[in-house]
Design a protein around this motif. Structure first.
Motif, PDB file in Angstrom:
ATOM      1  N   GLN A   1      -0.417  14.627   1.090  1.00 55.35           N
ATOM      2  CA  GLN A   1      -0.239  15.021  -0.303  1.00 55.35           C
ATOM      3  C   GLN A   1       0.727  14.031  -0.940  1.00 55.35           C
ATOM      4  N   ALA A   2       0.423  13.642  -2.183  1.00 56.42           N
ATOM      5  CA  ALA A   2       1.261  12.657  -2.855  1.00 56.42           C
ATOM      6  C   ALA A   2       1.329  12.919  -4.349  1.00 56.42           C
ATOM      7  N   VAL A   3       2.399  12.454  -4.949  1.00 56.95           N
ATOM      8  CA  VAL A   3       2.494  12.443  -6.398  1.00 56.95           C
ATOM      9  C   VAL A   3       1.719  11.207  -6.855  1.00 56.95           C
ATOM     10  N   MET A   4       0.711  11.419  -7.678  1.00 55.33           N
ATOM     11  CA  MET A   4      -0.155  10.329  -8.106  1.00 55.33           C
ATOM     12  C   MET A   4       0.415   9.624  -9.337  1.00 55.33           C
ATOM     13  N   ALA A   5       0.047   8.358  -9.505  1.00 60.20           N
ATOM     14  CA  ALA A   5       0.516   7.571 -10.646  1.00 60.20           C
ATOM     15  C   ALA A   5       0.063   8.184 -11.968  1.00 60.20           C
ATOM     16  N   ASP A   6      -1.131   8.763 -11.976  1.00 58.63           N
ATOM     17  CA  ASP A   6      -1.655   9.474 -13.140  1.00 58.63           C
ATOM     18  C   ASP A   6      -1.923  10.901 -12.665  1.00 58.63           C
ATOM     19  N   PRO A   7      -1.383  11.904 -13.330  1.00 60.52           N
ATOM     20  CA  PRO A   7      -1.545  13.277 -12.845  1.00 60.52           C
ATOM     21  C   PRO A   7      -2.989  13.766 -12.803  1.00 60.52           C
ATOM     22  N   ARG A   8      -3.912  13.071 -13.444  1.00 59.29           N
ATOM     23  CA  ARG A   8      -5.327  13.459 -13.396  1.00 59.29           C
ATOM     24  C   ARG A   8      -6.011  12.974 -12.123  1.00 59.29           C
ATOM     25  N   VAL A   9      -5.392  12.014 -11.420  1.00 63.48           N
ATOM     26  CA  VAL A   9      -5.954  11.518 -10.155  1.00 63.48           C
ATOM     27  C   VAL A   9      -5.752  12.596  -9.095  1.00 63.48           C
ATOM     28  N   LEU A  10      -6.849  13.028  -8.498  1.00 66.01           N
ATOM     29  CA  LEU A  10      -6.798  14.083  -7.493  1.00 66.01           C
ATOM     30  C   LEU A  10      -6.918  13.555  -6.067  1.00 66.01           C
ATOM     31  N   VAL A  11      -7.479  12.336  -5.914  1.00 66.10           N
ATOM     32  CA  VAL A  11      -7.666  11.743  -4.589  1.00 66.10           C
ATOM     33  C   VAL A  11      -7.685  10.222  -4.731  1.00 66.10           C
ATOM     34  N   GLU A  12      -7.121   9.553  -3.735  1.00 68.61           N
ATOM     35  CA  GLU A  12      -7.154   8.087  -3.663  1.00 68.61           C
ATOM     36  C   GLU A  12      -7.394   7.722  -2.210  1.00 68.61           C
ATOM     37  N   ILE A  13      -8.317   6.791  -1.984  1.00 66.90           N
ATOM     38  CA  ILE A  13      -8.665   6.403  -0.612  1.00 66.90           C
ATOM     39  C   ILE A  13      -8.647   4.895  -0.493  1.00 66.90           C
ATOM     40  N   MET A  14      -8.044   4.413   0.592  1.00 66.96           N
ATOM     41  CA  MET A  14      -7.979   2.990   0.932  1.00 66.96           C
ATOM     42  C   MET A  14      -8.505   2.854   2.364  1.00 66.96           C
ATOM     43  N   VAL A  15      -9.362   1.863   2.606  1.00 70.55           N
ATOM     44  CA  VAL A  15      -9.896   1.675   3.960  1.00 70.55           C
ATOM     45  C   VAL A  15      -9.735   0.241   4.431  1.00 70.55           C
ATOM     46  N   VAL A  16      -9.760   0.100   5.741  1.00 70.74           N
ATOM     47  CA  VAL A  16      -9.831  -1.187   6.413  1.00 70.74           C
ATOM     48  C   VAL A  16     -11.119  -1.146   7.238  1.00 70.74           C
ATOM     49  N   ALA A  17     -11.918  -2.199   7.090  1.00 68.35           N
ATOM     50  CA  ALA A  17     -13.184  -2.281   7.832  1.00 68.35           C
ATOM     51  C   ALA A  17     -13.322  -3.695   8.390  1.00 68.35           C
ATOM     52  N   THR A  18     -14.348  -3.874   9.168  1.00 65.64           N
ATOM     53  CA  THR A  18     -14.672  -5.194   9.689  1.00 65.64           C
ATOM     54  C   THR A  18     -16.157  -5.449   9.465  1.00 65.64           C
ATOM     55  N   ARG A  19     -16.509  -6.703   9.515  1.00 64.25           N
ATOM     56  CA  ARG A  19     -17.938  -7.051   9.348  1.00 64.25           C
ATOM     57  C   ARG A  19     -18.720  -6.658  10.585  1.00 64.25           C
TER      58      ARG A  19
END
Length: 116
Positions: free
Chosen positions: A98-116
């Motif tokens: 759970q996090a305080v978002m930069a914009d209060p309307r943002v409900l989810v943020e996802i960042m991924v690392v992948a490989t080819r």
């Protein structure tokens, strides 16, 4: 020296950075911030699909995911969409907080690392 590929670099971030076949995405948020949690999450996952495809990979090659939710009570809904999006047996290492978002309307943020 190995080449670093930056997709749509801006003054504070690039959408994706690729190095040695590893793909690092920005934290992706929904395009429509007035949508509900499930709609925002589905949009984020669709954007991740497009970013990964642009770099010649997909969600079968995920190594790690970092997920931020505005309300940890939405984690069950997140997990339903997340497991439907992931190919069976291909779950990455993952954190979800759970996090305080930069914009209060943002409900989810996802960042991924992948490989080819």
């Amino acid at each position: 020296m190995s080449r670093i590929i930056r997709t749509e670099p801006g003054p504070i971030l690039s959408k994706v950075v690729e190095y040695h076949g590893f793909i690092y995405t920005m934290g992706v948020v929904a395009r429509e911030l007035d949508a509900d949690f499930k709609t925002q999450t589905a949009d984020v996952l669709a954007q991740l699909d497009a970013l990964l495809e642009q770099h010649g990979t997909d969600n079968t090659r995920l190594l790690q995911a970092q997920i931020w939710v505005k309300d940890i009570n939405d984690r069950t809904a997140l997990n339903e969409l997340w497991t439907a999006w992931l190919p069976e047996g291909q779950a990455p290492a993952r954190a979800c907080v759970q996090a305080v978002m930069a914009d209060p309307r943002v409900l989810v943020e996802i960042m991924v690392v992948a490989t080819r």
